[in-house]
Design a protein around this motif. Structure first.
Motif, PDB file in Angstrom:
ATOM      1  N   LEU A  40       0.626  -1.397   0.051  1.00 51.77           N
ATOM      2  CA  LEU A  40      -0.092  -0.077  -0.154  1.00 51.77           C
ATOM      3  C   LEU A  40       0.954   1.163  -0.061  1.00 51.77           C
ATOM      4  O   LEU A  40       0.565   2.444  -0.524  1.00 51.77           O
ATOM      5  N   ASP A  41       2.110   1.207   0.866  1.00 52.20           N
ATOM      6  CA  ASP A  41       2.790   2.374   0.685  1.00 52.20           C
ATOM      7  C   ASP A  41       3.644   2.562  -0.489  1.00 52.20           C
ATOM      8  O   ASP A  41       3.555   3.862  -1.035  1.00 52.20           O
ATOM      9  N   THR A  92       0.591   3.980  -3.058  1.00 54.65           N
ATOM     10  CA  THR A  92       0.034   5.175  -2.677  1.00 54.65           C
ATOM     11  C   THR A  92       1.179   6.233  -3.075  1.00 54.65           C
ATOM     12  O   THR A  92       0.681   7.232  -3.440  1.00 54.65           O
ATOM     13  N   SER A 113      -1.757   7.554  -5.846  1.00 55.26           N
ATOM     14  CA  SER A 113      -2.926   8.253  -4.800  1.00 55.26           C
ATOM     15  C   SER A 113      -2.444   9.161  -3.781  1.00 55.26           C
ATOM     16  O   SER A 113      -3.079  10.010  -3.306  1.00 55.26           O
ATOM     17  N   TYR A 132      -1.483   8.771   0.714  1.00 51.89           N
ATOM     18  CA  TYR A 132      -2.527   8.297   1.374  1.00 51.89           C
ATOM     19  C   TYR A 132      -3.792   9.204   1.360  1.00 51.89           C
ATOM     20  O   TYR A 132      -4.919   8.831   1.608  1.00 51.89           O
ATOM     21  N   HIS A 137       1.237  12.545   2.275  1.00 51.39           N
ATOM     22  CA  HIS A 137       1.668  11.300   2.777  1.00 51.39           C
ATOM     23  C   HIS A 137       1.919  11.414   4.284  1.00 51.39           C
ATOM     24  O   HIS A 137       2.261  12.518   4.766  1.00 51.39           O
ATOM     25  N   ASN A 168      -9.413  10.030   0.560  1.00 48.82           N
ATOM     26  CA  ASN A 168      -8.311   9.089   1.062  1.00 48.82           C
ATOM     27  C   ASN A 168      -7.906   8.120  -0.159  1.00 48.82           C
ATOM     28  O   ASN A 168      -8.614   8.081  -1.072  1.00 48.82           O
ATOM     29  N   TRP A 169      -6.950   7.330   0.082  1.00 47.77           N
ATOM     30  CA  TRP A 169      -6.604   6.240  -0.812  1.00 47.77           C
ATOM     31  C   TRP A 169      -7.649   5.302  -1.394  1.00 47.77           C
ATOM     32  O   TRP A 169      -7.798   4.817  -2.606  1.00 47.77           O
ATOM     33  N   SER A 207      -8.793   4.902  -5.075  1.00 45.39           N
ATOM     34  CA  SER A 207      -8.470   3.580  -5.678  1.00 45.39           C
ATOM     35  C   SER A 207      -9.324   2.442  -5.055  1.00 45.39           C
ATOM     36  O   SER A 207      -8.666   1.781  -4.215  1.00 45.39           O
TER      37      SER A 207
END
Length: 411
Positions: free
Chosen positions: A50-51, A54, A58, A60, A225, A251-252, A256
Motif C-alpha cells: 500500500l505504501d 500510494t 494516490s 494516503y 503522505h 483518501n486512497w 483506488s
C-alpha cells in the motif's frame, strides 16, 4: 475460600492430568503461532504494498477542488502559491506534500496519434516521494533546466516508436477553454507495472505542464503522505479541519476502490482460515473442559455437600480453564515473538520468477512482517472468547448438578 486459595487450587487441579493439560495448551500455542505468523505476514505485505502503491499514484490523501473528481476537468484546480503551501504543510501528521497537475491530451508522433494522460510533477519532490527516476529504463530523468522534455511510458513509446531525443506533440484543451499545444523532446522512457498506465502516461515538469495548459500557479491535486497507514484517519480528519469546505479531501481507498476491495477480500479470507483453525482448537479445549467436569462430579458433589457455594465452584472451573488457555497463550507467544521479530528485521527475500514479477510490478522482492500490537491483542482475545464459549456448557452442568445423585456415581 479466599480468592488466593481458589487460584492455587485451580492451578494444582490442571496439573493432576499433566498430559491432557500440555496437549490442550500445546494445541492453543500451535494455533496462536500459526495465526500470528499468517496475520503478521499479511499485514506486513499490505502495509508495504500500500505504501508503494500510494506513493506511485494516490498518496494516503489527496486535496482536490471539490468538483474535480466528477470529470477531472482542467478548470477545477487548487492554488500552489506560498500561502496555500503553508496551509497544506501545517496539516498535523503530514510528512510529505507533493503537487501534481493531471489532465488529458492528444499525443502525436509521426503519422500516429493517441489519447494520453499527462502528469505534471515537481521533479525533485516527486522523485524523493515516489522514486520516479528509478523507473526510467532509457534516457534520463528531468533536470532543473528541462523545460521542453517529457517522460513517456514504455508501451506508449512502443506504440509511437519513440526513442530518446525524438519529438512528441501534445494537443488538447487548456484552462478555461484555451488551446493546449506543445512540441517536446523525449528525455526518457519509463516503465510501470500497470500496462494500461504504461500505455498512456506522459510526465512533464510541473512548470512545463502549467505553461502547456495555461493554468498559472495552480495544480489539480496535492498528494499527502504520513508516517504510516494507521495514521490515515487522523490525518484525514486534520486535513478536513485545516482546509475547510473549499477543498475536498479524498483518501486512497476513495481514489483506488479496487485496491481497497482487493485488500479487504484477501484479509477476510485470511481471517476465515484463522477462525477455522481456532474452531478446531476450540473443540479440543471444549473436550478438555467437559472431561475435567464429568470425571470430577463426585468431587464437586462432596464440595457442595460440605457447604461450598455453586458460584464458587463455577469460578474454580473457570479459573482452571483460564489457566490452561493462558499456559497455551504464553507458550505460543514465547515461540512466536522471536520468530516474528527476526522476520521483521530480516524480511524473507524472494527469488526467481516471483522476485522478477514483484520488481516488474514496482515492489521490492521481499515478504515483510508486522509487529503491530493489535495483531497480538486480537489473537489473545480470540482465545479468551473461545474459553468463554467452551465454559458455558460445563458451568450449566455444575449449576444443575444434583448432589445426591452425583455422590452415587451418576450425573
Amino acid at each position: 475460600m479466599t480468592p488466593e486459595f481458589t487460584a492455587r487450587l485451580a492451578w494444582r487441579n490442571i496439573w493432576r492430568q499433566k498430559r491432557r493439560t500440555l496437549i490442550t495448551a500445546g494445541a492453543i500455542a500451535a494455533a496462536l503461532l500459526l495465526s500470528l505468523v499468517m496475520r503478521s505476514m499479511q499485514e506486513g505485505s499490505y502495509s508495504q504494498n500500500l505504501d508503494n502503491a500510494t506513493r506511485f499514484y494516490s498518496g494516503y490523501l489527496q486535496l482536490q477542488e471539490p468538483r474535480f473528481a466528477e470529470n477531472q476537468s482542467i478548470d477545477k484546480l487548487l492554488s500552489a502559491d506560498q500561502a496555500f503551501v503553508k496551509k497544506v504543510q501545517s496539516i498535523q501528521g503530514v510528512t510529505t506534500a507533493v503537487p501534481r497537475l493531471e489532465s488529458f491530451a492528444l499525443g502525436a508522433a509521426g503519422d500516429r496519434s493517441k489519447g494520453v494522460m499527462v502528469m505534471g510533477v515537481a521533479p525533485r519532490a516527486e522523485d524523493a516521494y515516489s522514486g520516479l527516476a528509478g523507473r526510467v529504463r532509457k534516457g534520463r530523468y528531468f533536470t532543473s533546466q528541462d523545460e521542453k522534455s517529457v517522460l513517456v511510458g514504455g508501451k506508449l513509446a512502443e506504440y509511437f516508436s519513440l526513442g530518446v531525443g525524438d519529438e512528441f506533440v501534445l494537443y488538447g484543451q487548456g484552462y478555461h477553454g484555451t488551446t493546449a499545444a506543445g512540441l517536446y523532446e523525449v528525455a526518457g522512457v519509463i516503465h510501470f507495472p500497470n500496462q494500461q498506465i504504461d500505455a498512456r502516461i506522459v510526465y512533464l515538469p510541473l512548470k512545463t505542464a502549467q505553461a502547456l495548459y495555461q493554468t498559472g500557479n495552480q495544480v489539480s491535486a496535492w498528494v499527502l503522505h504520513g508516517d504510516n497507514v494507521k495514521e490515515i484517519p487522523r490525518l484525514e480528519k486534520s486535513a478536513r479541519e485545516q482546509m475547510g469546505k473549499n477543498v475536498r479531501v479524498r483518501n486512497w481507498a476513495d481514489i483506488s476502490p479496487e485496491q481497497a476491495q482487493q485488500i479487504g477480500i484477501d484479509r477476510a479470507s485470511g481471517i476465515f482460515m484463522i477462525l477455522v483453525l481456532y474452531g478446531v482448537v476450540g473443540f479440543g479445549l471444549f473436550a478438555t473442559i467437559v472431561m475435567m467436569t464429568l470425571e470430577r462430579r463426585r468431587e464437586f458433589a462432596v464440595m457442595l455437600a460440605t457447604g461450598m457455594e455453586r458460584a464458587k465452584l463455577q469460578v474454580l472451573v473457570i479459573l482452571e480453564s483460564l489457566f490452561i488457555a493462558l499456559t497455551g497463550v504464553s507458550m505460543g507467544l514465547v515461540v512466536a515473538f522471536p520468530i516474528l521479530l527476526w522476520f521483521f528485521y530480516h524480511p524473507i527475500q524472494l527469488t526467481g520468477n516471483l522476485a522478477v514479477t514483484m520488481e516488474e510490478m514496482g515492489f521490492e522482492p521481499i515478504m515483510p512482517f508486522s509487529l503491530a500490537p493489535e495483531l497480538f491483542i486480537g489473537q489473545m482475545l480470540i482465545v479468551l472468547i473461545l474459553l468463554v464459549i467452551c465454559s458455558l456448557y460445563p458451568l450449566a452442568r455444575i449449576y444443575k448438578l444434583e448432589v445426591a445423585v452425583a455422590l452415587k456415581g451418576n450425573l
